[in-house]
Design a protein around this motif. Structure first.
Motif, short mmCIF file in Angstrom:
data_model
loop_
_atom_site.label_atom_id
_atom_site.label_comp_id
_atom_site.label_asym_id
_atom_site.label_seq_id
_atom_site.Cartn_x
_atom_site.Cartn_y
_atom_site.Cartn_z
N GLY A 23 -6.21 21.21 -15.50
CA GLY A 23 -6.51 20.07 -14.63
C GLY A 23 -6.32 20.40 -13.16
O GLY A 23 -5.47 21.20 -12.79
N GLY A 24 -7.15 19.80 -12.34
CA GLY A 24 -6.99 19.98 -10.91
C GLY A 24 -8.30 20.30 -10.22
O GLY A 24 -9.38 20.18 -10.79
N LEU A 25 -8.18 20.69 -8.98
CA LEU A 25 -9.35 21.04 -8.16
C LEU A 25 -9.53 22.55 -8.14
O LEU A 25 -8.55 23.30 -8.01
CB LEU A 25 -9.17 20.54 -6.73
CG LEU A 25 -9.27 19.04 -6.53
CD1 LEU A 25 -8.90 18.68 -5.09
CD2 LEU A 25 -10.67 18.56 -6.84
N PHE A 26 -10.77 22.97 -8.28
CA PHE A 26 -11.11 24.39 -8.23
C PHE A 26 -12.27 24.58 -7.27
O PHE A 26 -13.20 23.78 -7.24
CB PHE A 26 -11.51 24.91 -9.62
CG PHE A 26 -10.39 24.89 -10.61
CD1 PHE A 26 -9.54 25.97 -10.74
CD2 PHE A 26 -10.17 23.78 -11.41
CE1 PHE A 26 -8.50 25.96 -11.65
CE2 PHE A 26 -9.13 23.76 -12.32
CZ PHE A 26 -8.30 24.84 -12.45
N GLU A 27 -12.19 25.65 -6.51
CA GLU A 27 -13.27 25.96 -5.58
C GLU A 27 -14.31 26.82 -6.30
O GLU A 27 -13.97 27.81 -6.96
CB GLU A 27 -12.73 26.71 -4.37
CG GLU A 27 -13.75 26.90 -3.29
CD GLU A 27 -13.15 27.51 -2.03
OE1 GLU A 27 -13.94 27.99 -1.21
OE2 GLU A 27 -11.92 27.49 -1.88
N CYS A 30 -19.17 26.87 -2.35
CA CYS A 30 -18.86 25.92 -1.29
C CYS A 30 -18.58 24.52 -1.87
O CYS A 30 -18.57 23.54 -1.13
CB CYS A 30 -19.99 25.86 -0.27
SG CYS A 30 -21.56 25.35 -0.97
N HIS A 31 -18.32 24.44 -3.16
CA HIS A 31 -18.06 23.16 -3.82
C HIS A 31 -16.63 23.12 -4.36
O HIS A 31 -16.08 24.13 -4.76
CB HIS A 31 -19.03 22.94 -4.98
CG HIS A 31 -20.46 22.95 -4.58
ND1 HIS A 31 -21.08 21.88 -4.00
CD2 HIS A 31 -21.40 23.92 -4.68
CE1 HIS A 31 -22.34 22.18 -3.75
NE2 HIS A 31 -22.56 23.43 -4.15
N MET A 32 -16.08 21.91 -4.37
CA MET A 32 -14.79 21.68 -5.02
C MET A 32 -15.06 20.93 -6.32
O MET A 32 -15.75 19.91 -6.31
CB MET A 32 -13.85 20.87 -4.13
CG MET A 32 -13.41 21.60 -2.87
SD MET A 32 -12.53 23.15 -3.20
CE MET A 32 -11.01 22.54 -3.87
N LEU A 33 -14.54 21.44 -7.41
CA LEU A 33 -14.75 20.83 -8.73
C LEU A 33 -13.44 20.27 -9.25
O LEU A 33 -12.41 20.93 -9.19
CB LEU A 33 -15.27 21.87 -9.72
CG LEU A 33 -16.54 22.63 -9.33
CD1 LEU A 33 -16.86 23.68 -10.38
CD2 LEU A 33 -17.70 21.67 -9.17
N ARG A 34 -13.48 19.05 -9.75
CA ARG A 34 -12.31 18.46 -10.40
C ARG A 34 -12.48 18.65 -11.90
O ARG A 34 -13.47 18.24 -12.48
CB ARG A 34 -12.17 16.98 -10.07
CG ARG A 34 -10.94 16.35 -10.74
CD ARG A 34 -10.70 14.94 -10.27
NE ARG A 34 -10.57 14.83 -8.83
CZ ARG A 34 -9.46 15.09 -8.13
NH1 ARG A 34 -8.38 15.51 -8.74
NH2 ARG A 34 -9.45 14.95 -6.82
#
Length: 75
Positions: A23-27, A30-34
């Motif tokens: 779980g969390g945010l991943f780069e 140029c996008h951030m994915l949850r």
């Protein structure tokens, strides 16, 4: 599939770690994915078929998804 678990409590603790790790945010470029994970936990019953285990695991996973993102369901 995890082998060698002693009981449900150990399985729950392990899968909570998996959920937290995924779980969390991943780069990504140029996008951030949850990302989140919902998982189901079942134990193989003596005499049950592999197909039965798979069906029960699938049901537990979908029960977790219905509850909320990032949850664990016992089947």
């Amino acid at each position: 599939v995890f082998t060698g678990l002693r009981d449900e409590a150990e399985g729950q603790a392990l899968l909570q770690q998996v959920i937290a790790t995924l779980g969390g945010l991943f780069e990504c470029g140029c996008h951030m994915l949850r990302v989140s994970a919902s998982v189901g936990l079942v134990f193989h019953r003596v005499g049950a078929s592999d197909a039965d285990l798979l069906v029960r695991a699938d049901q537990a996973m979908f029960a977790a998804k219905r509850t909320r993102r990032g949850s664990l369901s016992l089947g």
